[in-house]
Design an enzyme around this catalytic site. Sequence first.
Site, PDB file in Angstrom:
ATOM      1  N   GLY A  77       0.889  -1.101   0.007  1.00 20.36           N
ATOM      2  CA  GLY A  77       0.025   0.030  -0.057  1.00 20.36           C
ATOM      3  C   GLY A  77       0.742   1.334  -0.139  1.00 20.36           C
ATOM      4  O   GLY A  77       0.268   2.262  -0.433  1.00 20.36           O
ATOM      5  N   GLU A 120       4.609   3.769   6.367  1.00 20.38           N
ATOM      6  CA  GLU A 120       3.419   2.981   6.312  1.00 20.38           C
ATOM      7  C   GLU A 120       2.257   3.948   5.615  1.00 20.38           C
ATOM      8  O   GLU A 120       2.303   5.043   5.737  1.00 20.38           O
ATOM      9  CB  GLU A 120       2.746   2.997   7.616  1.00 20.38           C
ATOM     10  CG  GLU A 120       3.507   1.710   8.434  1.00 20.38           C
ATOM     11  CD  GLU A 120       2.620   0.302   7.751  1.00 20.38           C
ATOM     12  OE1 GLU A 120       1.848   0.317   6.892  1.00 20.38           O
ATOM     13  OE2 GLU A 120       2.534  -0.763   8.659  1.00 20.38           O
ATOM     14  N   ASP A 121       1.395   3.092   4.758  1.00 23.56           N
ATOM     15  CA  ASP A 121       0.237   3.787   4.432  1.00 23.56           C
ATOM     16  C   ASP A 121      -0.668   4.029   5.495  1.00 23.56           C
ATOM     17  O   ASP A 121      -1.240   5.134   5.320  1.00 23.56           O
ATOM     18  CB  ASP A 121      -0.413   2.735   3.173  1.00 23.56           C
ATOM     19  CG  ASP A 121      -0.597   1.375   3.551  1.00 23.56           C
ATOM     20  OD1 ASP A 121       0.106   1.183   4.653  1.00 23.56           O
ATOM     21  OD2 ASP A 121      -0.988   0.618   2.840  1.00 23.56           O
ATOM     22  N   ASP A 125      -4.002   1.037  11.438  1.00 24.00           N
ATOM     23  CA  ASP A 125      -5.206   0.715  11.878  1.00 24.00           C
ATOM     24  C   ASP A 125      -5.042   0.204  13.393  1.00 24.00           C
ATOM     25  O   ASP A 125      -5.024   1.173  14.434  1.00 24.00           O
ATOM     26  CB  ASP A 125      -5.846  -0.375  10.881  1.00 24.00           C
ATOM     27  CG  ASP A 125      -7.222  -0.719  11.080  1.00 24.00           C
ATOM     28  OD1 ASP A 125      -7.797  -0.394  10.259  1.00 24.00           O
ATOM     29  OD2 ASP A 125      -7.539  -1.464  12.199  1.00 24.00           O
ATOM     30  N   LYS A 130      -5.824   5.558  12.055  1.00 26.85           N
ATOM     31  CA  LYS A 130      -7.160   5.732  12.647  1.00 26.85           C
ATOM     32  C   LYS A 130      -7.070   5.550  14.139  1.00 26.85           C
ATOM     33  O   LYS A 130      -6.936   4.332  14.557  1.00 26.85           O
ATOM     34  CB  LYS A 130      -7.734   4.326  12.234  1.00 26.85           C
ATOM     35  CG  LYS A 130      -8.103   4.281  10.718  1.00 26.85           C
ATOM     36  CD  LYS A 130      -8.785   2.983  10.425  1.00 26.85           C
ATOM     37  CE  LYS A 130      -8.759   2.590   8.823  1.00 26.85           C
ATOM     38  NZ  LYS A 130      -9.405   1.110   8.481  1.00 26.85           N
ATOM     39  N   PHE A 175     -13.157   2.316   6.384  1.00 26.87           N
ATOM     40  CA  PHE A 175     -12.350   1.660   5.294  1.00 26.87           C
ATOM     41  C   PHE A 175     -11.995   2.589   4.239  1.00 26.87           C
ATOM     42  O   PHE A 175     -12.796   3.058   3.608  1.00 26.87           O
ATOM     43  CB  PHE A 175     -13.073   0.289   4.896  1.00 26.87           C
ATOM     44  CG  PHE A 175     -12.008  -0.371   3.978  1.00 26.87           C
ATOM     45  CD1 PHE A 175     -11.040  -1.295   4.314  1.00 26.87           C
ATOM     46  CD2 PHE A 175     -12.166  -0.520   2.504  1.00 26.87           C
ATOM     47  CE1 PHE A 175     -10.084  -1.889   3.707  1.00 26.87           C
ATOM     48  CE2 PHE A 175     -11.657  -1.106   1.915  1.00 26.87           C
ATOM     49  CZ  PHE A 175     -10.419  -1.881   2.259  1.00 26.87           C
ATOM     50  N   ASP A 228      -6.037  -0.564  -1.431  1.00 30.97           N
ATOM     51  CA  ASP A 228      -6.742  -1.380  -2.184  1.00 30.97           C
ATOM     52  C   ASP A 228      -7.954  -1.840  -1.467  1.00 30.97           C
ATOM     53  O   ASP A 228      -8.033  -1.909  -0.224  1.00 30.97           O
ATOM     54  CB  ASP A 228      -6.140  -2.611  -2.729  1.00 30.97           C
ATOM     55  CG  ASP A 228      -5.725  -3.788  -1.387  1.00 30.97           C
ATOM     56  OD1 ASP A 228      -5.273  -3.342  -0.470  1.00 30.97           O
ATOM     57  OD2 ASP A 228      -6.164  -4.898  -1.979  1.00 30.97           O
ATOM     58  N   ARG A 241      -5.858   0.719  -6.161  1.00 22.77           N
ATOM     59  CA  ARG A 241      -4.547   1.214  -5.597  1.00 22.77           C
ATOM     60  C   ARG A 241      -3.943   2.441  -6.622  1.00 22.77           C
ATOM     61  O   ARG A 241      -3.269   3.299  -6.403  1.00 22.77           O
ATOM     62  CB  ARG A 241      -3.483   0.238  -5.959  1.00 22.77           C
ATOM     63  CG  ARG A 241      -3.617  -0.934  -4.924  1.00 22.77           C
ATOM     64  CD  ARG A 241      -2.247  -1.625  -4.875  1.00 22.77           C
ATOM     65  NE  ARG A 241      -2.477  -3.155  -4.223  1.00 22.77           N
ATOM     66  CZ  ARG A 241      -2.287  -3.178  -2.754  1.00 22.77           C
ATOM     67  NH1 ARG A 241      -2.112  -2.282  -1.964  1.00 22.77           N
ATOM     68  NH2 ARG A 241      -2.487  -4.445  -2.262  1.00 22.77           N
TER      69      ARG A 241
HETATM   70  P1  5GP Z   1      -3.213  -2.957  11.476  1.00 22.53           P
HETATM   71  O1  5GP Z   1      -1.921  -4.021  11.702  1.00 22.53           O
HETATM   72  O2  5GP Z   1      -2.678  -1.522  11.721  1.00 22.53           O
HETATM   73  O3  5GP Z   1      -4.575  -3.225  11.939  1.00 22.53           O
HETATM   74  O4  5GP Z   1      -3.414  -3.049   9.795  1.00 22.53           O
HETATM   75  C1  5GP Z   1      -2.220  -2.245   9.061  1.00 22.53           C
HETATM   76  C2  5GP Z   1      -2.630  -2.869   7.651  1.00 22.53           C
HETATM   77  O5  5GP Z   1      -3.878  -3.090   7.290  1.00 22.53           O
HETATM   78  C3  5GP Z   1      -2.089  -1.919   6.726  1.00 22.53           C
HETATM   79  O6  5GP Z   1      -0.724  -1.589   6.580  1.00 22.53           O
HETATM   80  C4  5GP Z   1      -2.925  -1.816   5.301  1.00 22.53           C
HETATM   81  O7  5GP Z   1      -2.413  -2.871   4.593  1.00 22.53           O
HETATM   82  C5  5GP Z   1      -4.154  -2.574   6.241  1.00 22.53           C
HETATM   83  N1  5GP Z   1      -5.418  -1.657   6.256  1.00 22.53           N
HETATM   84  C6  5GP Z   1      -5.770  -0.810   7.615  1.00 22.53           C
HETATM   85  N2  5GP Z   1      -6.675  -0.118   7.493  1.00 22.53           N
HETATM   86  C7  5GP Z   1      -7.211  -0.149   5.941  1.00 22.53           C
HETATM   87  C8  5GP Z   1      -8.117   0.539   5.269  1.00 22.53           C
HETATM   88  O8  5GP Z   1      -8.856   1.222   5.636  1.00 22.53           O
HETATM   89  N3  5GP Z   1      -7.999   0.245   3.914  1.00 22.53           N
HETATM   90  C9  5GP Z   1      -7.024  -0.517   3.291  1.00 22.53           C
HETATM   91  N4  5GP Z   1      -7.032  -0.549   1.910  1.00 22.53           N
HETATM   92  N5  5GP Z   1      -6.041  -1.131   4.006  1.00 22.53           N
HETATM   93  C10 5GP Z   1      -6.199  -0.852   5.375  1.00 22.53           C
END
Ligand code: 5GP
Length: 177
Positions: free
Chosen positions: A45, A100-101, A104, A132, A154, A161, A167
Site C-alpha cells: 500500500g 506506512e500507508d 489501523d 485511525k 475503510f 486497495d 491502488r
Molecule cells: P493494522 O495491523 O494496523 O490493523 O493494519 C495495518 C494494515 O492493514 C495496513 O498496512 C493496511 O495494509 C491494512 N489496512 C488497515 N486499514 C485499512 C483501510 O482502511 N484500507 C485498506 N485498503 N487497508 C487497510
Amino acid sequence: MKIADLTFEPLIEEKAIAKRITLLGEQLNNDYAGKTPIFIGVLSGCFLFVADLVKQINIPCEVTFTKLASYYGGTTSTLKIREDIDLSVDINGRHVVILEDIVDTGNTLSYLIEKLKLHTPASIKVCSLLLKPGKLELSIEELRYIGFEIENEFVVGYGLDYKELGRNLKDIYRLIS
Ligand code: 5GP
C-alpha cells in the site's frame, strides 16, 4: 464510485495529499539532517506514498521496502500476520524510518518494529500517511509522523486497495456504509 461490490466516496483529494507530504518531507529533512536515514516502505500500500515522499527529501538517504500484511483483501483487519519480514539492507547502527500507508490496530506495525529492533538500528521512527486513532490497540512510541488522522472507516486509493483494486486512484476514498 463503485469498486467491486462496494461503493466509496471521496475523502482526501490529491492536492491535499501532496501538500501534507511536502510538510512531512520538510520535517524529515530537518530531523534527519546529517544522519543518512534508511526509509523502509511497507508494501504494497505504501508505494505511491514512498515515491512522493522521497522526492521531497533533500538530505542523503536510502530507500528500501519490506512486505508484511495483515489484511486479506477484505475490509477488516485480522490479527494473524501472514509473512515474516523480508529485508535486504543492514540496518545495524542506522537511523530507520518506517513508511506506512495506514495504521489501523497497530498490530502490523508493532510486530515490524520488534522484528527490526533485533537488527539493532540506532533509532526507529514511523511515518504513516494515515492513522485511525480510534482503532489503535497499542501505544506505539515510534509513531512520530502522521499525514492525516481519519475515522474508523475503510479507505481505498493512493496505493490502498479493496480486493487489490483501487491502488491506482489519485485521491483517497472512504466506504459508504
Ligand atoms: P493494522 O495491523 O494496523 O490493523 O493494519 C495495518 C494494515 O492493514 C495496513 O498496512 C493496511 O495494509 C491494512 N489496512 C488497515 N486499514 C485499512 C483501510 O482502511 N484500507 C485498506 N485498503 N487497508 C487497510
